[in-house]
Enzyme design. Structure first.
Site, PDB file in Angstrom:
ATOM      1  N   GLY A  29       2.688   2.436  10.743  1.00  0.00           N
ATOM      2  CA  GLY A  29       1.716   1.521  10.114  1.00  0.00           C
ATOM      3  C   GLY A  29       2.258   0.101  10.025  1.00  0.00           C
ATOM      4  O   GLY A  29       3.448  -0.152  10.226  1.00  0.00           O
ATOM      5  N   GLY A  30       1.362  -0.837   9.694  1.00  0.00           N
ATOM      6  CA  GLY A  30       1.709  -2.255   9.653  1.00  0.00           C
ATOM      7  C   GLY A  30       2.859  -2.558   8.714  1.00  0.00           C
ATOM      8  O   GLY A  30       3.821  -3.244   9.074  1.00  0.00           O
ATOM      9  N   HIS A 165      -2.414  -5.759  -1.677  1.00  0.00           N
ATOM     10  CA  HIS A 165      -2.982  -5.636  -0.325  1.00  0.00           C
ATOM     11  C   HIS A 165      -4.501  -5.609  -0.313  1.00  0.00           C
ATOM     12  O   HIS A 165      -5.113  -5.685   0.747  1.00  0.00           O
ATOM     13  CB  HIS A 165      -2.440  -4.374   0.365  1.00  0.00           C
ATOM     14  CG  HIS A 165      -0.995  -4.502   0.742  1.00  0.00           C
ATOM     15  ND1 HIS A 165      -0.600  -4.865   1.999  1.00  0.00           N
ATOM     16  CD2 HIS A 165       0.144  -4.365   0.028  1.00  0.00           C
ATOM     17  CE1 HIS A 165       0.720  -4.925   2.048  1.00  0.00           C
ATOM     18  NE2 HIS A 165       1.193  -4.622   0.851  1.00  0.00           N
ATOM     19  N   ARG A 272     -10.484   3.488   8.789  1.00  0.00           N
ATOM     20  CA  ARG A 272     -10.288   4.672   7.966  1.00  0.00           C
ATOM     21  C   ARG A 272     -11.681   5.020   7.466  1.00  0.00           C
ATOM     22  O   ARG A 272     -12.498   4.118   7.212  1.00  0.00           O
ATOM     23  CB  ARG A 272      -9.413   4.337   6.755  1.00  0.00           C
ATOM     24  CG  ARG A 272      -7.934   4.344   7.039  1.00  0.00           C
ATOM     25  CD  ARG A 272      -7.109   4.293   5.752  1.00  0.00           C
ATOM     26  NE  ARG A 272      -7.454   3.175   4.891  1.00  0.00           N
ATOM     27  CZ  ARG A 272      -8.188   3.286   3.797  1.00  0.00           C
ATOM     28  NH1 ARG A 272      -8.648   4.480   3.400  1.00  0.00           N
ATOM     29  NH2 ARG A 272      -8.450   2.229   3.069  1.00  0.00           N
ATOM     30  N   ASP A 371     -12.874  -6.134   2.134  1.00  0.00           N
ATOM     31  CA  ASP A 371     -11.590  -5.694   2.672  1.00  0.00           C
ATOM     32  C   ASP A 371     -10.531  -6.727   2.301  1.00  0.00           C
ATOM     33  O   ASP A 371     -10.780  -7.927   2.459  1.00  0.00           O
ATOM     34  CB  ASP A 371     -11.695  -5.581   4.204  1.00  0.00           C
ATOM     35  CG  ASP A 371     -10.870  -4.433   4.759  1.00  0.00           C
ATOM     36  OD1 ASP A 371      -9.855  -4.092   4.131  1.00  0.00           O
ATOM     37  OD2 ASP A 371     -11.236  -3.887   5.821  1.00  0.00           O
ATOM     38  N   VAL A 376      -7.342  -4.232  11.575  1.00  0.00           N
ATOM     39  CA  VAL A 376      -7.967  -3.809  12.831  1.00  0.00           C
ATOM     40  C   VAL A 376      -8.450  -5.031  13.611  1.00  0.00           C
ATOM     41  O   VAL A 376      -8.267  -5.118  14.828  1.00  0.00           O
ATOM     42  CB  VAL A 376      -9.121  -2.816  12.547  1.00  0.00           C
ATOM     43  CG1 VAL A 376      -9.972  -2.588  13.773  1.00  0.00           C
ATOM     44  CG2 VAL A 376      -8.553  -1.489  12.042  1.00  0.00           C
ATOM     45  N   ALA A 377      -9.035  -5.993  12.899  1.00  0.00           N
ATOM     46  CA  ALA A 377      -9.536  -7.205  13.565  1.00  0.00           C
ATOM     47  C   ALA A 377      -8.408  -7.890  14.328  1.00  0.00           C
ATOM     48  O   ALA A 377      -8.568  -8.320  15.474  1.00  0.00           O
ATOM     49  CB  ALA A 377     -10.130  -8.149  12.533  1.00  0.00           C
ATOM     50  N   LYS A 378      -7.246  -7.968  13.690  1.00  0.00           N
ATOM     51  CA  LYS A 378      -6.116  -8.651  14.323  1.00  0.00           C
ATOM     52  C   LYS A 378      -5.539  -7.818  15.463  1.00  0.00           C
ATOM     53  O   LYS A 378      -5.101  -8.363  16.484  1.00  0.00           O
ATOM     54  CB  LYS A 378      -5.038  -8.950  13.274  1.00  0.00           C
ATOM     55  CG  LYS A 378      -5.529  -9.937  12.207  1.00  0.00           C
ATOM     56  CD  LYS A 378      -4.435 -10.341  11.245  1.00  0.00           C
ATOM     57  CE  LYS A 378      -4.931 -11.479  10.343  1.00  0.00           C
ATOM     58  NZ  LYS A 378      -3.917 -11.940   9.384  1.00  0.00           N
ATOM     59  N   GLU A 379      -5.546  -6.493  15.288  1.00  0.00           N
ATOM     60  CA  GLU A 379      -5.030  -5.611  16.347  1.00  0.00           C
ATOM     61  C   GLU A 379      -5.871  -5.751  17.609  1.00  0.00           C
ATOM     62  O   GLU A 379      -5.353  -5.802  18.724  1.00  0.00           O
ATOM     63  CB  GLU A 379      -5.035  -4.149  15.864  1.00  0.00           C
ATOM     64  CG  GLU A 379      -4.026  -3.886  14.753  1.00  0.00           C
ATOM     65  CD  GLU A 379      -4.177  -2.520  14.100  1.00  0.00           C
ATOM     66  OE1 GLU A 379      -3.427  -2.239  13.151  1.00  0.00           O
ATOM     67  OE2 GLU A 379      -5.037  -1.736  14.531  1.00  0.00           O
TER      68      GLU A 379
HETATM   69  P1  ADQ Z   1      -6.460  -0.365   5.084  1.00  0.00           P
HETATM   70  O1  ADQ Z   1      -7.619  -0.232   4.169  1.00  0.00           O
HETATM   71  O2  ADQ Z   1      -5.860   0.885   5.529  1.00  0.00           O
HETATM   72  O3  ADQ Z   1      -5.325  -1.287   4.477  1.00  0.00           O
HETATM   73  P2  ADQ Z   1      -6.584  -1.974   7.620  1.00  0.00           P
HETATM   74  O4  ADQ Z   1      -5.963  -3.263   7.339  1.00  0.00           O
HETATM   75  O5  ADQ Z   1      -7.756  -2.081   8.509  1.00  0.00           O
HETATM   76  O6  ADQ Z   1      -7.078  -1.223   6.324  1.00  0.00           O
HETATM   77  O7  ADQ Z   1      -5.523  -1.048   8.303  1.00  0.00           O
HETATM   78  C1  ADQ Z   1      -5.906   0.155   8.852  1.00  0.00           C
HETATM   79  C2  ADQ Z   1      -4.833   0.643   9.807  1.00  0.00           C
HETATM   80  O8  ADQ Z   1      -5.129   1.965  10.182  1.00  0.00           O
HETATM   81  C3  ADQ Z   1      -4.774  -0.187  11.065  1.00  0.00           C
HETATM   82  O9  ADQ Z   1      -3.448  -0.464  11.387  1.00  0.00           O
HETATM   83  C4  ADQ Z   1      -5.430   0.702  12.120  1.00  0.00           C
HETATM   84  O10 ADQ Z   1      -4.856   0.579  13.380  1.00  0.00           O
HETATM   85  C5  ADQ Z   1      -5.185   2.071  11.598  1.00  0.00           C
HETATM   86  N1  ADQ Z   1      -6.320   2.938  11.961  1.00  0.00           N
HETATM   87  C6  ADQ Z   1      -7.584   2.863  11.534  1.00  0.00           C
HETATM   88  N2  ADQ Z   1      -8.328   3.794  12.112  1.00  0.00           N
HETATM   89  C7  ADQ Z   1      -7.513   4.473  12.936  1.00  0.00           C
HETATM   90  C8  ADQ Z   1      -7.680   5.591  13.807  1.00  0.00           C
HETATM   91  N3  ADQ Z   1      -8.858   6.210  13.947  1.00  0.00           N
HETATM   92  N4  ADQ Z   1      -6.613   6.026  14.474  1.00  0.00           N
HETATM   93  C9  ADQ Z   1      -5.421   5.433  14.318  1.00  0.00           C
HETATM   94  N5  ADQ Z   1      -5.208   4.413  13.533  1.00  0.00           N
HETATM   95  C10 ADQ Z   1      -6.236   3.935  12.836  1.00  0.00           C
HETATM   96  C11 ADQ Z   1      -5.130  -2.031   3.262  1.00  0.00           C
HETATM   97  C12 ADQ Z   1      -6.262  -2.991   2.894  1.00  0.00           C
HETATM   98  C13 ADQ Z   1      -6.519  -3.928   4.045  1.00  0.00           C
HETATM   99  C14 ADQ Z   1      -5.251  -4.670   4.416  1.00  0.00           C
HETATM  100  C15 ADQ Z   1      -4.092  -3.711   4.607  1.00  0.00           C
HETATM  101  C16 ADQ Z   1      -2.780  -4.460   4.750  1.00  0.00           C
HETATM  102  O11 ADQ Z   1      -7.430  -2.273   2.566  1.00  0.00           O
HETATM  103  O12 ADQ Z   1      -7.542  -4.849   3.712  1.00  0.00           O
HETATM  104  O13 ADQ Z   1      -5.456  -5.377   5.618  1.00  0.00           O
HETATM  105  O14 ADQ Z   1      -3.968  -2.841   3.502  1.00  0.00           O
HETATM  106  O15 ADQ Z   1      -2.543  -5.285   3.673  1.00  0.00           O
END
Ligand code: ADQ
Length: 735
Positions: A29-30, A165, A272, A371, A376-379
Site C-alpha cells: 500500500g501507499g 488521512h 475499495r 475522500d 487511485v486518481a494519482k495512480e
Molecule cells: P482509501 O480510502 O483506502 O485511503 P485511496 O486513497 O483511494 O483510498 O487508496 C486506495 C488504495 O487501494 C489505492 O492504492 C488502490 O490502488 C488500492 N485499491 C483500490 N481498489 C483496488 C483493487 N480492486 N485492487 C487492488 N488495489 C486496489 C485513505 C483515504 C484516502 C487517502 C488515503 C491516503 O480514504 O482519501 O487518499 O487514505 O491518505
C-alpha cells in the site's frame, strides 16, 4: 537521523496462518511504500495491529513474533472484541462516516467509545514502552486520534507528529460528536498535525476555536507551555513504480488485450467497496448517459473493480447488496448477447493487473462523495506514460485541489456527471494530452517520498534540540541571579520593555491601561540610572505613549516599532511608508464586524488598525475573530499587510515592521560592555527576542511557548525585577 516510530492502526503486513506456522507478507500500500525507507534507514519501528486473530496457536504466535521482530514491527495485541468495538464499531462505524459527511450512516446508538479509548491507551502504552529519548513518533489517522495526547501525558517531551488521512469535516458536523473535546485534545498532543488540504486544516482550526476556545495563528496553536503546528501535506504515490510497471512489456500487452480493436471505449472505476467512494451514483450516471446517448450503447464498457472492504461492518454488507443490484439492473436493461455494459470485478487485483487496467482506460472515473485525498486518481495519472487518457474527478476528493486539469464533477449531480462522462469520451486527443501532461508532472514531483520527507523535516524543525532548548524553565530567581552577575561584569544596561501585559496588567479597554504613579516612578528611576537606556516597545499608538510616558527621558517605540522617538525629542520617525490602499476597506469590514459583535471595538492607529474583543463574550469573540481573520486573509492576500492575533485583539499592519527592528545597532565593544534585558508577553515580543544579540537576557511574561530564556509570572514580577535594577544602579552610584 532520529529513530522513527511509525504508529498506525495496521502493521504493513498480511498475516496468514499456515499448517506449519504463519506466513507474513509485506503489503504494498501507499503508506507502507512511502514509509519503508525512513523506517529502515532510521532503524525505527512500526507499531500497529498485525491483523492476526486470537486463534493462533502458541507456536504460530511465537513464529509471528519472531518474524515481526526481524522486520522491526511491533504488534499491539488487540483482542477480537477490541477489534470489533474499537476498529469496526467506533472508528469505522462512527468516525469514518461522520468525517465523510455521511451522518445517516452513523448508528443511532453509539456504544463503543470506551473501547476506542482503551485501544488508544493500549497503543500509547506500547509506544511508550518502545520509546527512547530523541525518537520521532509519527501517528496516523482517525483510529488513533487520542494517541498523541495519551503519549504526551506519558512522555511530556516526546517529539510527536500526527497525520489525518481522511477529511476533517466542517466544524458544524464535527461538533455533533459527544467526544469532540477529547478528540481534539488528543490530536493536540502532537507537535505537528498534518492534513491533506487547506480546507481540512481550516475546519480543524475552526473546531479548535469554537469548541476549545483556542486561537489558531495561521499555522500554529498556542497551548499553555507548548505550541502545536498545523500544516498541509497532500499525500502522493510512489509514482516511479507505477510508471515503471506501466512500461513493463507484460503490462503493456495486457492493456492492449483489454482494449482489443478499440471499437469499445473503456471507462474504469477502481475503489475499495466503500459507501464514500460514490459507486452507486457513478453507476447511475453511466446508466443515464446510456439512456440519453443511445449511440454509445455497445460502444462503451465500464470496468468497475471493487476490492472487498470492512466486511464486518453492517453498513458495508448492505452497501454491497445495493451495488450488486445496480450492476444487475443496468446489465439487465441494456446488455445484449454481444455486449455487457458493466464489467464488475469484486476483488483486489495484483499491482500489474491494476496498472494494466489504468493503462487501458479511455476514461478513469474517480467520483467519491467525499475522500481525504484519493490515491487511485494519482495512480491512474502515473500509469499513463503514453500521455493519453481522461480523468474525471469528484470535486469532493482532496485530490481535486491539486489536480485542477482533471474534468471535475459533483457526484451528487447524476445528470451533470453523465454529461461530463460523455464529454470525456468525446474529448479530442490534443486536449486529452494537454490536460494530462501537467497532471503527470505534478504527480511525479510530489510523490510519496516527498510527502514523507516534507512532513518529517517539518516535525524535526519544530521539535529539534534548538527549539526545545529555547523553551524556558528558569523562573524569576534564576533571572535575578543572571542579571546580578551580568551587572557585575558590565557597566551599561539596555532595557527593551513591552507595555501592555508586561508593565501594566490587561484592562477592559485600551484607554484604561494608563500607567499608575508607581510605574512612572519606577521608569523615572531606571531612566536616571547611570549608563542606562530604556526603550518602551509597544503596539500602542504614538499619542497614547506620548500621553502616558512622554514626559520621561526614555525611548518610545509605537505600533510595534513602526514609529520611534528618542528621549526628550518631539519628533517621531517612521520605519516605513505608511500609506496603503488596504486601510479604508479594512476599516469598513471592521465596522461591520464590530456592529455584530457586542463588546468589540476598533482602535485606528496611524499605521495599524486593531480590533479588540476583550469585552466580548468569550466564545463569540473568539469565533468572530477567527471568521474575521479568514475573511481578511483572503481579502488582503495581495497587500503587503499582515494580520496578527494578540491577546484578544486582532491587528492588521504593514509588513516588515516588527519590534525586532528597534534594537539599536551596537558595536561589538558596546555589546561586550552592555547588559541587554528584553521583557514581553505575546507573539509580537517574540520578534524582539528573535532579534536580540546572543548574550542578551530575555523574559516572557505568562504562559506560552517562547524563545525567551526566562519566564516571569506577571506584571508585578516584572516590576520587582525592574526595581532591583533601579536599586542596583543607586548602589553602584554610591559605591
Ligand atoms: P482509501 O480510502 O483506502 O485511503 P485511496 O486513497 O483511494 O483510498 O487508496 C486506495 C488504495 O487501494 C489505492 O492504492 C488502490 O490502488 C488500492 N485499491 C483500490 N481498489 C483496488 C483493487 N480492486 N485492487 C487492488 N488495489 C486496489 C485513505 C483515504 C484516502 C487517502 C488515503 C491516503 O480514504 O482519501 O487518499 O487514505 O491518505
Amino acid at each position: 537521523m532520529s529513530r522513527l516510530l511509525i504508529v498506525a492502526n495496521r502493521l504493513p503486513v498480511t498475516v496468514s496462518p499456515t499448517e506449519s506456522g504463519v506466513e507474513v507478507e509485506r503489503s504494498s500500500g501507499g503508506l507502507a511504500t512511502g514509509l519503508a525507507r525512513p523506517h529502515e534507514q532510521s532503524g525505527g519501528l512500526w507499531i500497529g495491529w498485525s491483523g492476526a486473530g486470537e486463534e493462533l496457536t502458541e507456536a504460530q504466535q511465537a513464529e509471528l513474533d519472531r518474524e515481526l521482530a526481524a522486520q522491526r514491527l511491533v504488534a499491539v495485541p488487540l483482542t477480537t472484541d477490541q477489534v470489533t468495538r474499537y476498529y469496526e464499531g467506533y472508528s469505522n462505524g462512527v468516525l469514518w462516516p461522520l468525517f465523510h459527511y455521511l451522518l445517516d450512516q452513523v448508528p443511532l446508538q453509539v456504544s463503543d467509545w470506551d473501547a476506542y479509548v482503551q485501544a488508544n491507551e493500549l497503543f500509547a502504552d506500547v509506544v511508550a514502552k518502545q520509546y527512547r529519548s530523541g525518537d520521532m513518533v509519527w501517528v496516523h489517522d482517525y483510529q488513533l486520534l487520542l494517541v498523541p495526547g495519551l503519549l504526551r501525558h506519558r512522555i511530556p517531551d516526546a517529539r510527536i507528529g500526527f497525520f489525518l488521512h481522511i477529511p476533517f469535516p466542517s466544524e458544524e458536523l464535527f461538533r455533533t460528536l459527544p467526544a469532540r473535546k477529547q478528540l481534539l485534545e488528543g490530536m493536540l498532543g502532537a507537535d505537528l498535525v498534518g492534513f491533506h488540504t487547506p480546507t481540512y486544516l481550516r475546519h480543524f482550526a475552526t473546531a479548535l476555536t469554537d469548541i476549545l476556545g483556542l486561537t489558531v495563528d495561521i499555522d500554529r496553536v498556542q497551548l499553555p507551555g507548548r505550541e502545536v503546528r498545523l500544516g498541509v501535506y497532500p499525500m502522493g504515490i510512489d509514482a516511479g513504480s507505477f510508471q515503471a510497471l506501466a512500461n513493463d512489456p507484460a503490462v503493456e500487452a495486457e492493456a492492449a488485450a483489454l482494449r482489443g480493436d478499440g471499437s469499445v471505449r473503456i471507462l474504469v472505476g477502481v475503489d475499495r467497496l466503500d459507501y464514500t467512494k460514490g459507486i452507486p451514483r457513478r453507476l447511475l450516471a453511466y446508466e443515464r448517459m446510456l439512456e440519453i446517448h443511445p449511440e454509445l450503447r455497445g460502444k462503451v464498457r465500464l470496468v468497475q473493480v471493487a476490492v472487498p472492504s470492512r466486511t464486518g461492518v453492517e453498513a458495508y454488507q448492505e452497501f454491497r447488496t445495493l451495488v450488486d443490484g445496480l450492476v444487475g439492473r443496468i446489465n439487465g436493461a441494456y446488455g445484449t448477447p454481444r455486449w455487457v455494459p458493466v464489467h464488475y470485478i469484486f476483488r483486489g487485483l495484483s499491482p500489474s493487473d491494476l496498472v494494466a487496467i489504468y493503462r487501458a482506460a479511455d476514461v478513469m472515473l474517480v467520483t467519491p462523495l467525499r475522500d481525504g485525498m484519493n490515491l487511485v486518481a494519482k495512480e491512474f495519472i502515473a500509469s499513463r506514460p503514453d500521455g493519453d487518457g481522461v480523468l474525471v474527478l469528484s470535486e469532493f476528493a482532496g485530490a481535486s485541489w491539486e489536480l485542477p486539469e482533471a474534468l471535475q464533477v459533483n457526484p451528487y449531480d447524476t445528470e451533470g456527471t453523465a454529461e461530463v462522462i460523455f464529454r470525456a469520451l468525446s474529448m479530442d486527443p490534443e486536449e486529452r494530452r494537454a490536460r494530462l501532461a501537467p497532471l503527470r508532472q505534478r504527480v511525479a514531483t510530489f510523490d510519496v517520498h516527498s510527502w514523507v520527507s516534507s512532513f518529517l523535516d517539518q516535525l524535526d524543525r519544530v521539535t529539534g534540540p534548538g527549539v526545545r532548548a529555547a523553551s524556558p524553565t528558569a523562573g524569576e530567581a534564576a533571572l535575578r541571579a543572571e542579571l546580578s552577575q551580568a551587572l557585575e561584569r558590565n557597566d551599561e544596561l539596555l532595557l527593551l520593555l513591552d507595555y501592555d501585559g508586561t508593565l501594566v496588567p490587561f484592562t477592559a479597554t485600551p484607554e484604561l491601561a494608563r500607567p499608575d504613579a508607581a510605574l512612572i516612578g519606577l521608569l523615572r528611576a531606571l531612566a536616571g540610572r547611570p549608563d542606562t537606556e530604556v526603550h518602551i516597545v509597544s503596539g500602542r499608538s504614538r499619542e497614547a505613549l506620548e500621553q502616558w510616558v512622554g514626559g520621561l527621558s526614555i525611548w518610545l517605540h509605537a505600533e510595534h516599532g513602526f514609529w520611534s522617538r528618542a528621549p526628550d525629542q518631539a519628533e517621531w520617525t517612521p520605519a516605513a511608508d505608511i500609506h496603503g490602499s488596504w486601510r479604508e476597506p479594512v476599516l469598513a469590514i471592521l465596522r461591520d464586524f464590530t456592529a455584530r459583535t457586542p463588546g468589540s471595538l476598533i482602535e485606528a492607529k496611524a499605521v495599524a488598525i486593531a480590533w479588540h474583543y476583550r469585552l466580548a463574550d468569550l466564545e463569540t469573540g473568539a469565533r468572530r475573530a477567527n471568521e474575521l481573520r479568514i475573511h481578511l486573509n483572503q481579502l488582503l492576500s495581495n497587500h503587503p499587510v499582515e494580520i496578527l492575533a494578540g491577546n484578544r485583539v486582532l491587528e492588521i499592519r504593514p509588513y516588515g515592521v516588527h519590534k525586532g527592528g528597534i534594537i539599536p545597532p551596537m558595536s561589538p565593544e558596546r555589546e561586550a560592555r552592555t547588559t541587554v534585558l528584553a521583557i514581553g508577553d505575546d507573539r509580537t515580543d517574540e520578534d524582539l527576542f528573535a532579534s536580540l544579540p546572543p548574550a542578551a537576557i530575555s523574559a516572557r511574561v505568562g504562559p506560552g511557548a517562547t524563545r525567551a530564556r526566562f519566564r516571569l509570572d506577571g506584571t508585578s514580577a516584572v516590576r520587582g525585577v525592574l526595581r532591583m535594577l533601579a536599586d542596583s544602579g543607586v548602589g553602584a552610584d554610591l559605591a
